[in-house]
Motif scaffolding. Sequence first.
Motif, PDB file in Angstrom:
ATOM      1  N   MET A  18      -6.193 -11.804   8.793  1.00 26.08           N
ATOM      2  CA  MET A  18      -5.147 -10.889   8.196  1.00 26.08           C
ATOM      3  C   MET A  18      -3.888 -11.963   7.989  1.00 26.08           C
ATOM      4  O   MET A  18      -3.545 -11.945   9.026  1.00 26.08           O
ATOM      5  N   LEU A  19      -3.510 -12.255   6.972  1.00 23.11           N
ATOM      6  CA  LEU A  19      -2.410 -12.977   6.904  1.00 23.11           C
ATOM      7  C   LEU A  19      -1.117 -12.112   6.957  1.00 23.11           C
ATOM      8  O   LEU A  19      -0.317 -12.621   7.755  1.00 23.11           O
ATOM      9  N   PHE A  20      -1.209 -11.140   6.423  1.00 24.71           N
ATOM     10  CA  PHE A  20       0.213 -10.209   6.402  1.00 24.71           C
ATOM     11  C   PHE A  20      -0.215  -8.741   5.858  1.00 24.71           C
ATOM     12  O   PHE A  20      -1.431  -8.765   5.009  1.00 24.71           O
ATOM     13  N   GLU A  21       0.391  -8.023   6.265  1.00 24.82           N
ATOM     14  CA  GLU A  21       0.007  -6.598   6.121  1.00 24.82           C
ATOM     15  C   GLU A  21       0.985  -5.508   6.037  1.00 24.82           C
ATOM     16  O   GLU A  21       1.738  -5.403   6.808  1.00 24.82           O
ATOM     17  N   GLY A  22       1.014  -4.867   4.747  1.00 25.68           N
ATOM     18  CA  GLY A  22       1.918  -3.762   4.423  1.00 25.68           C
ATOM     19  C   GLY A  22       3.448  -4.217   4.473  1.00 25.68           C
ATOM     20  O   GLY A  22       4.523  -3.745   4.799  1.00 25.68           O
ATOM     21  N   ILE A  23       3.591  -5.664   4.046  1.00 25.62           N
ATOM     22  CA  ILE A  23       5.295  -6.120   4.079  1.00 25.62           C
ATOM     23  C   ILE A  23       5.718  -5.764   2.589  1.00 25.62           C
ATOM     24  O   ILE A  23       5.119  -5.706   1.541  1.00 25.62           O
ATOM     25  N   SER A  24       7.148  -5.341   2.853  1.00 22.91           N
ATOM     26  CA  SER A  24       7.744  -4.994   1.582  1.00 22.91           C
ATOM     27  C   SER A  24       9.051  -5.676   1.386  1.00 22.91           C
ATOM     28  O   SER A  24       9.719  -5.984   2.672  1.00 22.91           O
ATOM     29  N   PHE A  25       9.645  -6.464   0.306  1.00 22.08           N
ATOM     30  CA  PHE A  25      10.938  -6.885   0.133  1.00 22.08           C
ATOM     31  C   PHE A  25      11.229  -6.787  -0.945  1.00 22.08           C
ATOM     32  O   PHE A  25      10.251  -6.876  -2.090  1.00 22.08           O
ATOM     33  N   THR A  26      12.584  -7.075  -1.541  1.00 19.52           N
ATOM     34  CA  THR A  26      13.014  -7.125  -2.841  1.00 19.52           C
ATOM     35  C   THR A  26      14.140  -8.487  -3.061  1.00 19.52           C
ATOM     36  O   THR A  26      14.812  -8.860  -1.983  1.00 19.52           O
TER      37      THR A  26
END
Length: 622
Positions: A18-26
């Motif tokens: 799993m590289l990244f999970e559930g990430i958010s940004f703008t």
Amino acid sequence: MIPYLQAESISKRYGEQMLFEGISFTIFKDQKVALIAKNGVGKTTLMELIAGFDSPDEGQITLTNDVKVGYLRQNPDLNENLTVLEEALRSDNPALDVIAEFEAAIKHHDESAIERLTVKMEELNAWDFDVRVKQILSQLKITDFDQRVGELSGGQKKRLALANVLVNEPDLLLLDEPTNHLDLDMIEWLEAYLEKTNCTLFMVTHDRYFLDRVCNEIIEIDQNQIYDYQGNYSYYLQKRQERIEQLQASTEKAKNLLRTEQEWMRRMPKARSHKAKYRVDQFYDLKERASQSRQDDKLELNMASSRMGKKILELKHIFKGYDNLLLITDFSYQFSRFEKVGIVGKNGTGKSTFLNVITGAIPPDSGQIDWGQTIRIGYYRQEGIDFQPNEKVIDIIKNIAEVIEFEDGQKMTASQLLTRFLFPPETQYNLVEKLSGGERRRLYLCTILMGNPNFLILDEPTNDLDIMTLNVLEDYLAAFGGCVVIVSHDRYFMDKIVDHLFVFDGNGEIRDFPGNYTIYRNQLEEEEEARKKAETTSKPKAVQEKSKPKVSNKMSFNEKREFEVLEKEIEKLEAEKAALETALNSGEHSAEELTEMSNRFGELTDELDEKEMRWLELSEKN
């Protein structure tokens, strides 16, 4: 603030990892954002998702309508049959398309096409684009515009791809390791360019000075979570440390409270079913928070180097060149114990050739190279690790030795050594071709250091390594009990490690400079200032007065005169530019004349920009 890009709860898995999970940004308009994370976390994968070359397993990425994206990939995909100029102009921008056609028409002396295209050039204001394309290529040391892309080196191809991205003037600029394959002059030019450009920037880079000077926001992916820092790299370091300390303090506090709650839970009779539910819930919440200690895997580079005798390396009257290109001229030097030397110079001045000469990979044309009998060389080459597609990570180490014996008597199996280099047992049987660029570099570094070298030669060791690994490598090299010779474009890395520099000035000249890169660069700037001052002193008095800095907010008499002269000069230059535009559109000139006029048009544009900038400075005082 206008949002250009929104990433919402995106996840990506690569095979079992799993590289990244559930990430958010703008990313908002005019922001200059850098992405920082360890190797293998998926920095390049995230860039590919944003650019649309891949899609997330979960979540979505949304671009605001009509936002034009330009993407510099780590390994650009270029058309090798095109010329340099054709590839630089390859675009969906109509102005660049017309320039490409115009350049082809001039090359083939197609008079009718030239006549037709000059009209289009004028309509699309493409003359300025033409000048700008060639200026950017020249800044990136690409001067043969007719050379085929397939004939370029890997570094030249990366620089050509960078030029193509910049000339397209995207709204959102994505750069994956843009400083790789740039020399120090190019990096400083790119820094200045990105500082003043209006584009929105999202990039991955390990160059910490570059991060400090260009970026105003840092996004970090750490342990499957995303953190946002509203500042440059220095600010990020400070706030990241505060965050970690706060987490550790919170975890410690939760552990202390947990001990109290555990005692309460233990004492309460099992038969009582009316335990305070809120307190039971609090117990499990505390238990979860108390287990949130950081799992910081750190690269361990504490291997001892081999014993070093008095004689290290002597170079006597070394010459090396190819045809008419002289790279090393009569260079002599005697290395001392524990010396750490940095090598700087523009691309093509012979830095890598010098390393190959002293290691015996290529012979000098003349001169003598004497190594001490106790010297064991570790040579980290720029091209990196050589492997077969079906090779596993552990095979690379086992092919050198099943058991590694160090100078201090310590023994390690291949698996134990890999674990120390942050390749846990479950990843050691993965194929090397599946590793990220940084992971391959780390594996290569492992193969170099396992030989107990006492003379390390590092040719661009920082390419693709994450910042965390760089910090560990820097600490290791600073304490290294041997000699180190480094070629690197990473100024921060050089400043931290080297005692002095070999400066490759070109034409075979190599000089020894007593200091690190920043000291050297500061001296160059001081010399340039002194040169300008000397030029000013030699000018007539009236000219000197005109160029003196003024403290007053109002124009002095001389500045008023300069302002009036500038207005007349600008008017004259604009008239000449307009006349050239008319001539270019007339269709009455030969291809040679059009080329000459096009070049003069570029000179006029630069001269006008300079004079208009000065006119604006003075007008603010009016």
